[in-house]
Design an enzyme around this catalytic site. Sequence first.
Site, mmCIF file in Angstrom:
data_model
loop_
_atom_site.group_PDB
_atom_site.id
_atom_site.type_symbol
_atom_site.label_atom_id
_atom_site.label_comp_id
_atom_site.label_asym_id
_atom_site.label_seq_id
_atom_site.Cartn_x
_atom_site.Cartn_y
_atom_site.Cartn_z
ATOM 1 N N THR A 184 -0.425 -10.862 0.439
ATOM 2 C CA THR A 184 -0.285 -9.609 1.166
ATOM 3 C C THR A 184 0.176 -9.910 2.593
ATOM 4 O O THR A 184 0.493 -11.051 2.926
ATOM 5 C CB THR A 184 -1.586 -8.768 1.069
ATOM 6 O OG1 THR A 184 -1.358 -7.514 1.702
ATOM 7 C CG2 THR A 184 -2.790 -9.449 1.663
ATOM 8 N N LYS B 127 4.282 -12.332 2.872
ATOM 9 C CA LYS B 127 5.137 -12.126 1.696
ATOM 10 C C LYS B 127 6.455 -12.896 1.767
ATOM 11 O O LYS B 127 7.023 -13.258 0.752
ATOM 12 C CB LYS B 127 5.403 -10.634 1.481
ATOM 13 C CG LYS B 127 4.155 -9.885 1.063
ATOM 14 C CD LYS B 127 4.410 -8.417 0.789
ATOM 15 C CE LYS B 127 3.101 -7.673 0.632
ATOM 16 N NZ LYS B 127 3.058 -6.816 -0.526
ATOM 17 N N GLY C 6 8.378 1.701 9.833
ATOM 18 C CA GLY C 6 7.956 0.315 9.623
ATOM 19 C C GLY C 6 9.090 -0.496 9.026
ATOM 20 O O GLY C 6 10.036 0.064 8.460
#
Length: 268
Positions: A65, A69, A129
Site C-alpha cells: 500500500t 506501490k 491527487g
Amino acid sequence: MGTKVKKFFVIGNPIEHSMSPKLQNKWLKENNIPAIYEKIKLEENEIKSFIRDIKNQKVTGCNVTVPYKKKVIPFLNKLTIEAQKTQSVNTIAFDDGNLIGHNTDIIGFENAVKNLNFNMKSKKILILGAGGVVPSIVYALKNMQVKEIIISNRTKEKAENLKNLFNFLKVVEWGNLPDFDVIINATSLGLNNEIIKLDFSSEIKNKLFYDVIYNPPESNFLKKGKELGNMTENGQAMFIYQALEAFKIWHKKEPKINSDIYKFLSND
C-alpha cells in the site's frame, strides 16, 4: 509432515488503518487455508530485505500500500502488463522462482464501479491527487471509455509526472474546479477527517463523488457531496475487490463476496 503455515503481509507506512488482515484472515479461515496475514509498517530502506524474504519464501506473498506501490518495482523479476503500464504494484506473488508484481487495484476499481451501475462512458472525470492508486484508476477509467480525465494535485509537478504514463491527462492547478461528471478523491486528505478546501458551488448536483478512503466510511468530502445532492461512494467495494483478486492469485480460490462482508468490515 505437518503443513507449514504460510505467511502473508501488507506493507506500507502508515499501515494502522489497513483492514486487509481482517478481510484476508476471514477468507483464509473460510477456505481452510493454513496461513496467516498481518500488517507491517516498513521504512523505505527495509523494503529490499523484506522482498528478499519473499524470494526465499520465508514470506509467501504480500500486498503493498501507500507509499510503496512504485518503490517495490526494482526488487521484482516480472510485472504483469497492468503493473507495467501503471508502474504500480499492490500484490507480490512468488511463481516458479520469480517475484511477480501484480496490480489488482485496476480490476478492484472496475468491479466497484460495475457494482454502482454507474456508466462512466463519455463522462468527464476530475481526480484529486496523483499518487498511490491514481495510475490504476486512470487506467481503469480509460478502459471504461471516459471522455476526459483531469488531475489536480497539491504538488502540481506530481500531477505533471503522471502525464509520462498517460499523455491524454489534463492537469489543473489545485483549487481549480473545472466542470465534471465524476469527482474522485484519491488524496490522503480525509483519513484524519481533514477538510478538502475546495469551493463546491450549490450548482453541483447529480454527479458522482467517489472517495478512495473507506475508513472513516463517510469522509467530509463525501458528506459535502451528499449535502449538495450528489451520489456518493467510498472505497470499500474497491478495497474488497482488489483483495479478492490478490487472494485468487495466491491461493487459486475465489472467496464469496456478499453483504455480510461489508457489515463485517464496518463492524469494528
